[in-house]
Write a protein that holds these residues in place. Sequence first.
Motif, PDB file in Angstrom:
ATOM      1  N   VAL A 283      78.830 -34.163   0.185  1.00 49.20           N
ATOM      2  CA  VAL A 283      77.467 -33.781  -0.218  1.00 49.20           C
ATOM      3  C   VAL A 283      76.769 -33.195   0.999  1.00 49.20           C
ATOM      4  N   ALA A 284      75.951 -32.153   0.788  1.00 51.57           N
ATOM      5  CA  ALA A 284      75.147 -31.567   1.863  1.00 51.57           C
ATOM      6  C   ALA A 284      73.670 -31.740   1.530  1.00 51.57           C
ATOM      7  N   LEU A 285      72.863 -32.002   2.559  1.00 52.22           N
ATOM      8  CA  LEU A 285      71.448 -32.345   2.349  1.00 52.22           C
ATOM      9  C   LEU A 285      70.490 -31.279   2.868  1.00 52.22           C
ATOM     10  N   ILE A 286      69.369 -31.137   2.140  1.00 53.25           N
ATOM     11  CA  ILE A 286      68.185 -30.409   2.615  1.00 53.25           C
ATOM     12  C   ILE A 286      67.001 -31.339   2.348  1.00 53.25           C
ATOM     13  N   PRO A 287      66.604 -32.137   3.346  1.00 55.51           N
ATOM     14  CA  PRO A 287      65.617 -33.208   3.108  1.00 55.51           C
ATOM     15  C   PRO A 287      64.160 -32.844   3.425  1.00 55.51           C
ATOM     16  N   ASN A 288      63.804 -31.550   3.393  1.00 59.66           N
ATOM     17  CA  ASN A 288      62.471 -31.111   3.816  1.00 59.66           C
ATOM     18  C   ASN A 288      61.337 -31.894   3.162  1.00 59.66           C
ATOM     19  N   LEU A 289      60.316 -32.210   3.971  1.00 56.14           N
ATOM     20  CA  LEU A 289      59.073 -32.730   3.425  1.00 56.14           C
ATOM     21  C   LEU A 289      58.307 -31.581   2.786  1.00 56.14           C
ATOM     22  N   GLU A 290      57.367 -31.899   1.912  1.00 55.94           N
ATOM     23  CA  GLU A 290      56.501 -30.869   1.344  1.00 55.94           C
ATOM     24  C   GLU A 290      55.415 -30.536   2.357  1.00 55.94           C
ATOM     25  N   SER A 291      55.331 -29.277   2.761  1.00 52.73           N
ATOM     26  CA  SER A 291      54.364 -28.864   3.779  1.00 52.73           C
ATOM     27  C   SER A 291      54.038 -27.394   3.586  1.00 52.73           C
ATOM     28  N   THR A 292      53.067 -26.906   4.366  1.00 49.66           N
ATOM     29  CA  THR A 292      52.709 -25.482   4.276  1.00 49.66           C
ATOM     30  C   THR A 292      53.834 -24.600   4.811  1.00 49.66           C
ATOM     31  N   PHE A 293      54.805 -25.189   5.507  1.00 50.40           N
ATOM     32  CA  PHE A 293      55.994 -24.439   5.926  1.00 50.40           C
ATOM     33  C   PHE A 293      57.058 -24.462   4.829  1.00 50.40           C
ATOM     34  N   SER A 294      57.454 -25.652   4.395  1.00 50.77           N
ATOM     35  CA  SER A 294      58.587 -25.774   3.475  1.00 50.77           C
ATOM     36  C   SER A 294      58.297 -25.191   2.091  1.00 50.77           C
ATOM     37  N   LYS A 295      57.041 -25.164   1.674  1.00 53.55           N
ATOM     38  CA  LYS A 295      56.681 -24.616   0.369  1.00 53.55           C
ATOM     39  C   LYS A 295      56.984 -23.121   0.277  1.00 53.55           C
ATOM     40  N   TYR A 296      57.015 -22.438   1.416  1.00 52.60           N
ATOM     41  CA  TYR A 296      57.129 -20.983   1.402  1.00 52.60           C
ATOM     42  C   TYR A 296      58.371 -20.451   2.117  1.00 52.60           C
ATOM     43  N   CYS A 297      59.197 -21.329   2.661  1.00 53.91           N
ATOM     44  CA  CYS A 297      60.393 -20.877   3.375  1.00 53.91           C
ATOM     45  C   CYS A 297      61.577 -20.716   2.409  1.00 53.91           C
ATOM     46  N   PHE A 298      62.656 -20.161   2.911  1.00 56.66           N
ATOM     47  CA  PHE A 298      63.928 -20.123   2.191  1.00 56.66           C
ATOM     48  C   PHE A 298      64.991 -20.518   3.202  1.00 56.66           C
ATOM     49  N   PRO A 299      65.367 -21.810   3.253  1.00 53.72           N
ATOM     50  CA  PRO A 299      66.246 -22.299   4.322  1.00 53.72           C
ATOM     51  C   PRO A 299      67.593 -21.571   4.351  1.00 53.72           C
ATOM     52  N   CYS A 300      67.986 -21.117   5.542  1.00 53.87           N
ATOM     53  CA  CYS A 300      69.303 -20.473   5.682  1.00 53.87           C
ATOM     54  C   CYS A 300      70.415 -21.413   5.255  1.00 53.87           C
ATOM     55  N   LYS A 301      70.226 -22.705   5.525  1.00 51.73           N
ATOM     56  CA  LYS A 301      71.286 -23.661   5.218  1.00 51.73           C
ATOM     57  C   LYS A 301      71.544 -23.768   3.718  1.00 51.73           C
ATOM     58  N   LEU A 302      70.566 -23.426   2.889  1.00 52.10           N
ATOM     59  CA  LEU A 302      70.784 -23.459   1.444  1.00 52.10           C
ATOM     60  C   LEU A 302      71.904 -22.489   1.062  1.00 52.10           C
ATOM     61  N   ALA A 303      71.802 -21.256   1.530  1.00 54.14           N
ATOM     62  CA  ALA A 303      72.842 -20.266   1.226  1.00 54.14           C
ATOM     63  C   ALA A 303      74.178 -20.654   1.856  1.00 54.14           C
TER      64      ALA A 303
ATOM     65  N   ALA B  80      68.730 -31.822  -2.455  1.00 54.18           N
ATOM     66  CA  ALA B  80      67.599 -31.272  -1.708  1.00 54.18           C
ATOM     67  C   ALA B  80      66.294 -31.773  -2.303  1.00 54.18           C
ATOM     68  N   THR B  81      65.273 -31.805  -1.468  1.00 50.10           N
ATOM     69  CA  THR B  81      63.958 -32.185  -1.976  1.00 50.10           C
ATOM     70  C   THR B  81      63.394 -31.057  -2.836  1.00 50.10           C
ATOM     71  N   ASP B  82      62.621 -31.449  -3.826  1.00 53.65           N
ATOM     72  CA  ASP B  82      62.097 -30.542  -4.841  1.00 53.65           C
ATOM     73  C   ASP B  82      60.883 -29.793  -4.281  1.00 53.65           C
ATOM     74  N   VAL B  83      61.173 -28.808  -3.405  1.00 56.27           N
ATOM     75  CA  VAL B  83      60.113 -28.091  -2.692  1.00 56.27           C
ATOM     76  C   VAL B  83      60.415 -26.596  -2.679  1.00 56.27           C
ATOM     77  N   GLY B  84      59.404 -25.773  -2.977  1.00 59.24           N
ATOM     78  CA  GLY B  84      59.478 -24.331  -2.786  1.00 59.24           C
ATOM     79  C   GLY B  84      60.616 -23.659  -3.529  1.00 59.24           C
ATOM     80  N   ASP B  85      61.174 -22.620  -2.907  1.00 55.83           N
ATOM     81  CA  ASP B  85      62.225 -21.835  -3.552  1.00 55.83           C
ATOM     82  C   ASP B  85      63.557 -22.563  -3.632  1.00 55.83           C
ATOM     83  N   VAL B  86      63.716 -23.627  -2.850  1.00 56.24           N
ATOM     84  CA  VAL B  86      64.910 -24.474  -2.997  1.00 56.24           C
ATOM     85  C   VAL B  86      64.945 -25.027  -4.422  1.00 56.24           C
ATOM     86  N   SER B  87      63.772 -25.430  -4.925  1.00 55.75           N
ATOM     87  CA  SER B  87      63.670 -25.926  -6.305  1.00 55.75           C
ATOM     88  C   SER B  87      64.079 -24.854  -7.300  1.00 55.75           C
TER      89      SER B  87
END
Length: 366
Positions: free
Chosen positions: A263-283, A294-301
């Motif tokens: 399993v791979a994790l993306i544990p970002n908190l909800e913040s003014t950064f994470s709501k609008y980013c697109f983590p490279c690690k997701l791809a 992953a946490t249910d935040v932004g475009d990761v969701s």
Amino acid sequence: KILVIMKRFGTNKDMVMQNFGRQIRLFEPLAKKHTIHFFCPDYTKKESKITSRNGIKYIIKPLSPFLLIPFYSSLKRLIKNEKYDVIAATTDPLIGILCNHLSKKYKIPFVYDLQDNFEVYGAYKLPFVSHFDKKAVKDADAVFAVSENLKVLISRFRKKQVYVINNGIDLNLFKKINKITARKNLGLPLENKIIAYIGEISKIKGASTMLNAFEAVRKKIPNANLLLAGKIQKGINIKKPGIIFKDFDSQKDVVVAINAADVALIPNLESTFSKYCFPCKLAEYMACNVPIVATDVGDVSLMLKKYPGSLCKPNDANDMAEKIISKLKKSGKVDYSGDVKKLEWKVLAKKVEGVISQYERQDKFK
């Protein structure tokens, strides 16, 4: 002929010399058909050098408060001599403001690439930066937003179109590898359940929630390991039972580490950064077909909602632990290939080229 202005250092890397980053990957494929120059202010080493790689010319210039005048003069000379068709700003709101000014001064079309919500950057604390950066976003001929959520945010004050260009992936590098082979290469336990997180280990990235969730997982699955790699923020304690830390020298090692995981994790908190980013690690995770929690935040969701059991509540260690355990019990890979193909850098670069070509047909870039 395109001029890209990008700071030399970012994400704890020398992006020019290490050939790293969204900006290079987006413009590199275009160098086969267009002339691409990067002009890179160096706030860190304050070096002056010129180098070329894969058809792109990189011009590095030192920058500090005492070097503003010579820096600006050298940039003006370059623009006058080269007669660029397009100027593109990226990596920093100060660069966006500068490019908007240069665009008007020399009547060059201006493209603004927003890799993040720049409101969270330190530069925004400086007087008038917020005002002039928003003006740059409004004035730009074309704006690229890294995520759908950032597009929505920008569209509140930009009336012209915003194009979504996500962070992408090199599928020649990030790909599936046999899990046992990957574990042998890294000296990891062959039979244990391994959960991986590759990235900055910090509070804002959800490290505390992740570590608490792992403790809960260990109570149910005693042979579980948490594989970590990345810069550790001061005050984060990873010296706990079951945690394995690796310091990787290359991206190839990162690929092996992801493939070693169950399993791979993306544990970002909800913040003014994470709501609008697109983590490279997701791809990167998706390219290796490793199950993701992953946490249910932004475009990761938006990306993972079609894959059941992938999303957990932000800042909720118990919910994260439950989702991890559920994934570990199912085992096996997940086929993300349909989404990953759309995130390949060459596909995204074609979108960038398409936007510029569209404006060319309308004579906005002439």
